[in-house]
Design a protein around this motif. Structure first.
Motif, PDB file in Angstrom:
ATOM      1  N   ASN A 149       0.843  -1.200   0.000  1.00 42.87           N
ATOM      2  CA  ASN A 149       0.000   0.000   0.000  1.00 42.87           C
ATOM      3  C   ASN A 149       0.877   1.248   0.000  1.00 42.87           C
ATOM      4  O   ASN A 149       1.964   1.262   0.575  1.00 42.87           O
ATOM      5  N   ALA A 150       0.387   2.312  -0.646  1.00 43.06           N
ATOM      6  CA  ALA A 150       1.025   3.623  -0.573  1.00 43.06           C
ATOM      7  C   ALA A 150       0.202   4.498   0.356  1.00 43.06           C
ATOM      8  O   ALA A 150      -0.972   4.763   0.090  1.00 43.06           O
ATOM      9  N   HIS A 151       0.822   4.949   1.434  1.00 39.88           N
ATOM     10  CA  HIS A 151       0.160   5.759   2.455  1.00 39.88           C
ATOM     11  C   HIS A 151       0.524   7.220   2.250  1.00 39.88           C
ATOM     12  O   HIS A 151       1.677   7.558   1.988  1.00 39.88           O
ATOM     13  N   ALA A 152      -0.464   8.107   2.402  1.00 42.61           N
ATOM     14  CA  ALA A 152      -0.289   9.522   2.069  1.00 42.61           C
ATOM     15  C   ALA A 152       0.382  10.325   3.171  1.00 42.61           C
ATOM     16  O   ALA A 152       0.080  11.498   3.377  1.00 42.61           O
ATOM     17  N   GLY A 153       1.300   9.710   3.882  1.00 45.05           N
ATOM     18  CA  GLY A 153       2.019  10.397   4.940  1.00 45.05           C
ATOM     19  C   GLY A 153       3.298   9.657   5.279  1.00 45.05           C
ATOM     20  O   GLY A 153       3.563   8.565   4.770  1.00 45.05           O
ATOM     21  N   VAL A 154       4.091  10.258   6.141  1.00 47.09           N
ATOM     22  CA  VAL A 154       5.365   9.669   6.559  1.00 47.09           C
ATOM     23  C   VAL A 154       5.113   8.743   7.748  1.00 47.09           C
ATOM     24  O   VAL A 154       4.643   9.179   8.797  1.00 47.09           O
ATOM     25  N   LEU A 155       5.403   7.473   7.557  1.00 42.43           N
ATOM     26  CA  LEU A 155       5.287   6.491   8.640  1.00 42.43           C
ATOM     27  C   LEU A 155       6.662   6.302   9.298  1.00 42.43           C
ATOM     28  O   LEU A 155       7.686   6.428   8.648  1.00 42.43           O
ATOM     29  N   PRO A 156       6.656   6.011  10.596  1.00 44.97           N
ATOM     30  CA  PRO A 156       5.492   5.716  11.462  1.00 44.97           C
ATOM     31  C   PRO A 156       4.840   6.944  12.104  1.00 44.97           C
ATOM     32  O   PRO A 156       3.857   6.811  12.822  1.00 44.97           O
ATOM     33  N   ARG A 157       5.368   8.129  11.870  1.00 46.95           N
ATOM     34  CA  ARG A 157       4.888   9.312  12.589  1.00 46.95           C
ATOM     35  C   ARG A 157       3.417   9.587  12.330  1.00 46.95           C
ATOM     36  O   ARG A 157       2.660   9.888  13.262  1.00 46.95           O
ATOM     37  N   TYR A 158       3.001   9.509  11.062  1.00 44.87           N
ATOM     38  CA  TYR A 158       1.639   9.902  10.701  1.00 44.87           C
ATOM     39  C   TYR A 158       0.846   8.705  10.188  1.00 44.87           C
ATOM     40  O   TYR A 158       0.822   8.433   9.001  1.00 44.87           O
ATOM     41  N   ARG A 159       0.219   8.005  11.100  1.00 45.95           N
ATOM     42  CA  ARG A 159      -0.672   6.915  10.747  1.00 45.95           C
ATOM     43  C   ARG A 159      -2.107   7.443  10.675  1.00 45.95           C
ATOM     44  O   ARG A 159      -2.454   8.410  11.334  1.00 45.95           O
ATOM     45  N   GLY A 160      -2.938   6.785   9.860  1.00 44.23           N
ATOM     46  CA  GLY A 160      -4.348   7.115   9.863  1.00 44.23           C
ATOM     47  C   GLY A 160      -4.778   8.062   8.754  1.00 44.23           C
ATOM     48  O   GLY A 160      -4.274   8.009   7.636  1.00 44.23           O
ATOM     49  N   MET A 161      -5.697   8.966   9.072  1.00 41.75           N
ATOM     50  CA  MET A 161      -6.411   9.776   8.088  1.00 41.75           C
ATOM     51  C   MET A 161      -5.934  11.226   8.090  1.00 41.75           C
ATOM     52  O   MET A 161      -5.407  11.724   9.077  1.00 41.75           O
ATOM     53  N   ASP A 162      -6.167  11.896   6.963  1.00 41.68           N
ATOM     54  CA  ASP A 162      -5.887  13.328   6.816  1.00 41.68           C
ATOM     55  C   ASP A 162      -4.454  13.685   7.178  1.00 41.68           C
ATOM     56  O   ASP A 162      -4.175  14.783   7.683  1.00 41.68           O
ATOM     57  N   VAL A 163      -3.527  12.783   6.861  1.00 37.66           N
ATOM     58  CA  VAL A 163      -2.147  12.994   7.318  1.00 37.66           C
ATOM     59  C   VAL A 163      -1.363  13.961   6.443  1.00 37.66           C
ATOM     60  O   VAL A 163      -0.203  14.248   6.736  1.00 37.66           O
TER      61      VAL A 163
END
Length: 266
Positions: A149-163
């Motif tokens: 998956n491509a997540h729209a934020g920097v992990l692990p700092r920004y998990r979840g929505m509207d990141v």
């Protein structure tokens, strides 16, 4: 390497480009494309419980009717430009699947019995997730490598929505980027393969940032699949306490974050 692709809507430019690229990559066989069925009343009710009518309407018109995010600014390279450059065929995901010789399936839900049966029969090494709701443990257990998956934020700092907005509600410089990771049963807690950070550009607003997320996500997903094919990428587990989960922002708070974004972009 055998892969299957899961997609949310037939017009998604991101999903279509991802399938088109992967289906024509040496050493990769995209065997099956699974499309989640169009919006139904129960899904609309579920989404309205989690967010606002305006957000659901924007999602439907942007991703379902238009096929991508909002229109690019003048001079901005869009996913439509990429599609034209790469000769993306047809007008739907079904057209792309036919062009690359992949089996095409429409399922009510990616976690339902029919979807699981299709995926088990396909026996993919990897499932590429281009969107379409939460994935449950029975599906995650099917591929040998996992679900990407491509997540729209920097992990692990920004998990979840509207990141892409949350960073503008915090002290310090905003940290924006895209992370490609393997999905587990947590919320964006799976092992990380690639992270790419990017800075704001003059004139940026929230839609512009999200269009950049889409373009960067496309490139990173393709790089990650090739890296897994070649054995040059090793997923790195996240520490459970290294970040926190972010939730959907109230529209009034999202508007404040969007204004701060525009102010910083100048």
């Amino acid at each position: 390497m055998r892969i299957a692709l899961l997609a949310p809507v037939h017009t998604s430019m991101y999903a279509r480009l991802l399938a088109w690229r992967l289906g024509r990559t040496d050493g990769i066989e995209l065997t099956d494309v699974l499309l989640r069925a169009p919006y139904q009343l129960d899904r609309l009710r579920d989404e309205l419980r989690l967010t606002t009518p305006g957000r659901v309407l924007a999602k439907v018109t942007g991703k379902v009717l238009v096929g991508s995010l909002s229109s690019p600014r003048e001079g901005e390279r869009s996913v439509r430009d990429i599609a034209a450059e790469e000769g993306l065929p047809g007008a739907s995901l079904r057209d792309v699947a036919a062009a690359i010789g992949a089996r095409f399936h429409v399922v009510q839900n990616h976690n339902d019995d029919r979807s699981l049966a299709v995926l088990r029969a396909a026996a993919p090494d990897l499932i590429v997730f281009a969107g379409g709701g939460l994935l449950r443990a029975p599906l995650l257990a099917i591929p040998r490598i996992g679900v990407l998956n491509a997540h729209a934020g920097v992990l692990p700092r920004y998990r979840g929505m509207d990141v892409a907005l949350w960073p503008f509600l915090e002290d310090g410089p905003p940290e924006l980027g895209v992370t490609v990771h393997l999905i587990d049963t947590g919320v964006d807690t799976g092992p990380v393969l690639l992270v790419e950070r990017f800075a704001l550009e003059p004139g940026d607003d929230h839609p512009a940032v999200m269009r950049r997320v889409e373009r960067v996500g496309l490139e990173l997903m393709c790089r990650a699949v090739r890296g897994l094919r070649d054995g040059t990428l090793t997923p790195a587990p996240q520490a459970a306490d290294a970040g926190r989960q972010h939730f959907v922002l109230h529209p009034a708070i999202a508007a404040i974050a969007a204004r701060r974004l525009r102010a910083l972009a100048g």
